[in-house]
Design an enzyme around this catalytic site. Structure first.
Site, mmCIF file in Angstrom:
data_model
loop_
_atom_site.group_PDB
_atom_site.id
_atom_site.type_symbol
_atom_site.label_atom_id
_atom_site.label_comp_id
_atom_site.label_asym_id
_atom_site.label_seq_id
_atom_site.Cartn_x
_atom_site.Cartn_y
_atom_site.Cartn_z
ATOM 1 N N GLY A 12 1.649 5.931 5.593
ATOM 2 C CA GLY A 12 1.462 5.013 4.461
ATOM 3 C C GLY A 12 1.497 3.565 4.892
ATOM 4 O O GLY A 12 2.233 2.747 4.328
ATOM 5 N N ALA A 13 0.649 3.222 5.881
ATOM 6 C CA ALA A 13 0.711 1.868 6.455
ATOM 7 C C ALA A 13 -0.428 0.976 5.987
ATOM 8 O O ALA A 13 -0.600 -0.129 6.496
ATOM 9 C CB ALA A 13 0.729 1.949 7.981
ATOM 10 N N SER A 14 -1.224 1.437 5.017
ATOM 11 C CA SER A 14 -2.356 0.612 4.564
ATOM 12 C C SER A 14 -1.924 -0.480 3.604
ATOM 13 O O SER A 14 -2.641 -1.470 3.426
ATOM 14 C CB SER A 14 -3.402 1.507 3.882
ATOM 15 O OG SER A 14 -2.786 2.384 2.967
ATOM 16 N N SER A 150 15.354 4.936 -0.262
ATOM 17 C CA SER A 150 15.400 3.961 -1.370
ATOM 18 C C SER A 150 16.825 3.863 -1.890
ATOM 19 O O SER A 150 17.613 4.808 -1.715
ATOM 20 C CB SER A 150 14.489 4.446 -2.504
ATOM 21 O OG SER A 150 14.675 3.664 -3.665
ATOM 22 N N TYR A 163 11.615 11.171 -8.755
ATOM 23 C CA TYR A 163 11.583 10.188 -7.656
ATOM 24 C C TYR A 163 12.976 10.074 -7.033
ATOM 25 O O TYR A 163 13.125 10.144 -5.812
ATOM 26 C CB TYR A 163 11.106 8.826 -8.176
ATOM 27 C CG TYR A 163 11.041 7.754 -7.103
ATOM 28 C CD1 TYR A 163 9.941 7.668 -6.247
ATOM 29 C CD2 TYR A 163 12.071 6.834 -6.936
ATOM 30 C CE1 TYR A 163 9.875 6.689 -5.258
ATOM 31 C CE2 TYR A 163 12.007 5.856 -5.955
ATOM 32 C CZ TYR A 163 10.905 5.775 -5.122
ATOM 33 O OH TYR A 163 10.848 4.802 -4.139
ATOM 34 N N LYS A 167 14.314 11.021 -3.185
ATOM 35 C CA LYS A 167 14.921 10.070 -2.247
ATOM 36 C C LYS A 167 16.320 10.520 -1.818
ATOM 37 O O LYS A 167 16.721 10.310 -0.682
ATOM 38 C CB LYS A 167 14.953 8.673 -2.876
ATOM 39 C CG LYS A 167 13.558 8.066 -3.051
ATOM 40 C CD LYS A 167 12.856 7.901 -1.705
ATOM 41 C CE LYS A 167 11.467 7.314 -1.812
ATOM 42 N NZ LYS A 167 10.799 7.153 -0.506
HETATM 43 P P1 NAP Z 1 2.809 1.240 -2.036
HETATM 44 O O1 NAP Z 1 2.678 -0.223 -2.033
HETATM 45 O O2 NAP Z 1 2.407 2.004 -3.243
HETATM 46 O O3 NAP Z 1 2.070 1.833 -0.742
HETATM 47 C C1 NAP Z 1 2.100 3.212 -0.524
HETATM 48 C C2 NAP Z 1 1.503 3.525 0.830
HETATM 49 O O4 NAP Z 1 1.676 4.927 1.066
HETATM 50 C C3 NAP Z 1 0.017 3.244 0.909
HETATM 51 O O5 NAP Z 1 -0.293 2.864 2.219
HETATM 52 C C4 NAP Z 1 -0.601 4.604 0.556
HETATM 53 O O6 NAP Z 1 -1.893 4.809 1.130
HETATM 54 C C5 NAP Z 1 0.406 5.521 1.236
HETATM 55 N N1 NAP Z 1 0.406 6.869 0.668
HETATM 56 C C6 NAP Z 1 0.638 7.236 -0.619
HETATM 57 N N2 NAP Z 1 0.579 8.577 -0.739
HETATM 58 C C7 NAP Z 1 0.296 9.056 0.496
HETATM 59 C C8 NAP Z 1 0.084 10.346 1.015
HETATM 60 N N3 NAP Z 1 0.169 11.421 0.229
HETATM 61 N N4 NAP Z 1 -0.199 10.471 2.334
HETATM 62 C C9 NAP Z 1 -0.285 9.395 3.135
HETATM 63 N N5 NAP Z 1 -0.089 8.139 2.710
HETATM 64 C C10 NAP Z 1 0.189 7.979 1.402
HETATM 65 O O7 NAP Z 1 4.350 1.663 -1.783
HETATM 66 P P2 NAP Z 1 5.573 0.841 -1.145
HETATM 67 O O8 NAP Z 1 6.275 0.146 -2.242
HETATM 68 O O9 NAP Z 1 5.142 0.088 0.060
HETATM 69 O O10 NAP Z 1 6.511 2.056 -0.708
HETATM 70 C C11 NAP Z 1 6.627 2.501 0.633
HETATM 71 C C12 NAP Z 1 7.875 3.365 0.740
HETATM 72 O O11 NAP Z 1 9.017 2.597 0.368
HETATM 73 C C13 NAP Z 1 7.860 4.560 -0.214
HETATM 74 O O12 NAP Z 1 8.462 5.674 0.416
HETATM 75 C C14 NAP Z 1 8.701 4.085 -1.382
HETATM 76 O O13 NAP Z 1 9.296 5.155 -2.082
HETATM 77 C C15 NAP Z 1 9.730 3.250 -0.655
HETATM 78 N N6 NAP Z 1 10.403 2.256 -1.498
HETATM 79 C C16 NAP Z 1 9.711 1.305 -2.185
HETATM 80 C C17 NAP Z 1 10.413 0.392 -2.984
HETATM 81 C C18 NAP Z 1 9.716 -0.695 -3.754
HETATM 82 O O14 NAP Z 1 10.413 -1.342 -4.598
HETATM 83 N N7 NAP Z 1 8.454 -0.983 -3.534
HETATM 84 C C19 NAP Z 1 11.807 0.474 -3.069
HETATM 85 C C20 NAP Z 1 12.477 1.456 -2.363
HETATM 86 C C21 NAP Z 1 11.777 2.342 -1.573
HETATM 87 P P3 NAP Z 1 -3.261 4.405 0.327
HETATM 88 O O15 NAP Z 1 -3.367 2.900 0.454
HETATM 89 O O16 NAP Z 1 -4.327 5.135 1.049
HETATM 90 O O17 NAP Z 1 -3.058 4.829 -1.100
#
Ligand code: NAP
Length: 259
Positions: A12-14, A150, A163, A167
């Protein structure tokens, strides 16, 4: 194009936190495999940005929630980069709709736990077995594994329980691998981001803006992907190598309790 650099696979690095981690690791000298599921253009932007700065990157499409894709993601990374020194389990999703626990559907439960929990468990199993062999063969010197979980591992939300459960399970997954892999010389870390400005929280940004201004985050600001990336960079440098199993919160002091 096998590389002389240490290599990292970031799921999920995009976008969002994964993107920040991939860019940060490239600055630390890692060749980075950028996994994404559907946003190829976003993933290409990350990969090109790394290459333009003189780094090495590889695009690896695949759904971590799908068994065959998971294997392919690892195999393509190994085929093209030669090995994996650092696995960062970051890909994650929120429920498509936030529903009260009394209304949660089985479809959403399976979807969220399949992507956030089962995927991390099994991709790590695959990579860890390979790391053990690579270490014996001298192919990798210092393998390491990171789980992005998280604050929702312990902070409940009654309208997205699947969710939080995913986690909490991912947190135990990290601990279990830390225990098993300590004797193999593979440190494992859990990073718990707090409220972090990414696409994932776009729909609820106003609510969280208000909560942050009211002090729910003691440091009174949003987290940014770079905040998480800084910790992963330190892990990637080996700065935390005697701290396997450590849980590092990147949440502005969210866990602090005050009466
Ligand atoms: P985000 O902005 O929604 O980005 C999600 C990333 O994961 C995108 O690169 C997406 O790829 C990829 N992805 C989604 N489903 C996937 C799958 N089935 N297989 C491979 N790649 C997948 O999310 P984020 O906020 O950066 O979250 C990243 C991590 O941090 C997650 O585990 C999330 O639960 C955790 N987190 C986030 C927060 C927050 O407040 N944002 C807080 C705590 C923890 P595409 O671009 O191709 O869709």
């Amino acid at each position: 194009m096998q590389t002389q650099k240490p290599t990292a696979l970031v799921t999920g690095a995009s976008r969002g936190i994964g993107r920040g981690i991939a860019e940060g690791l490239a600055e630390e000298g890692y060749a980075v495999a950028i996994n994404y599921v559907r946003n190829r253009a976003a993933a290409e932007e990350v990969a090109d940005g790394i290459r333009n700065k003189g780094g090495e990157s590889l695009l690896v499409q695949g759904d971590v929630g799908d068994r065959e894709d998971r294997t392919r993601i690892v195999e393509e990374t190994v085929r093209d980069l030669g090995r994996i020194d650092l696995l960062v389990n970051n890909a994650g999703i929120a429920p498509k709709v936030r529903l009260d626990i009394l209304e949660t559907t089985e479809e959403s439960f399976d979807y969220v736990l399949g992507t956030n929990l089962k995927a991390q468990y099994f991709i790590t199993q695959d990579v860890a077995k390979r790391m053990i062999e690579w270490k014996k063969e001298g192919v990798v010197e210092a393998p390491r594994i990171v789980f992005i979980t998280s604050i929702s591992a312990y902070a409940g939300s009654r309208n997205r329980t699947e969710y939080c459960i995913s986690k909490a399970g991912a947190s135990m997954t990290a601990m279990s691998y830390a225990m098993r892999l300590a004797e193999e010389g593979i440190p494992v870390f859990e990073i718990r981001p707090g409220l972090t400005q990414t696409d994932m929280v776009e729909k609820v940004k106003e609510k969280y803006d208000r909560l942050i201004s009211e002090g729910v985050v003691p440091q009174r600001r949003w987290g940014y992907p770079e905040d998480v990336a800084k910790v992963v960079r330190a892990i990637g440098r080996g700065d935390l190598d005697f701290s396997t199993g450590e849980v590092i919160e990147v949440a502005g002091g969210y866990f602090l309790k005050e009466l």
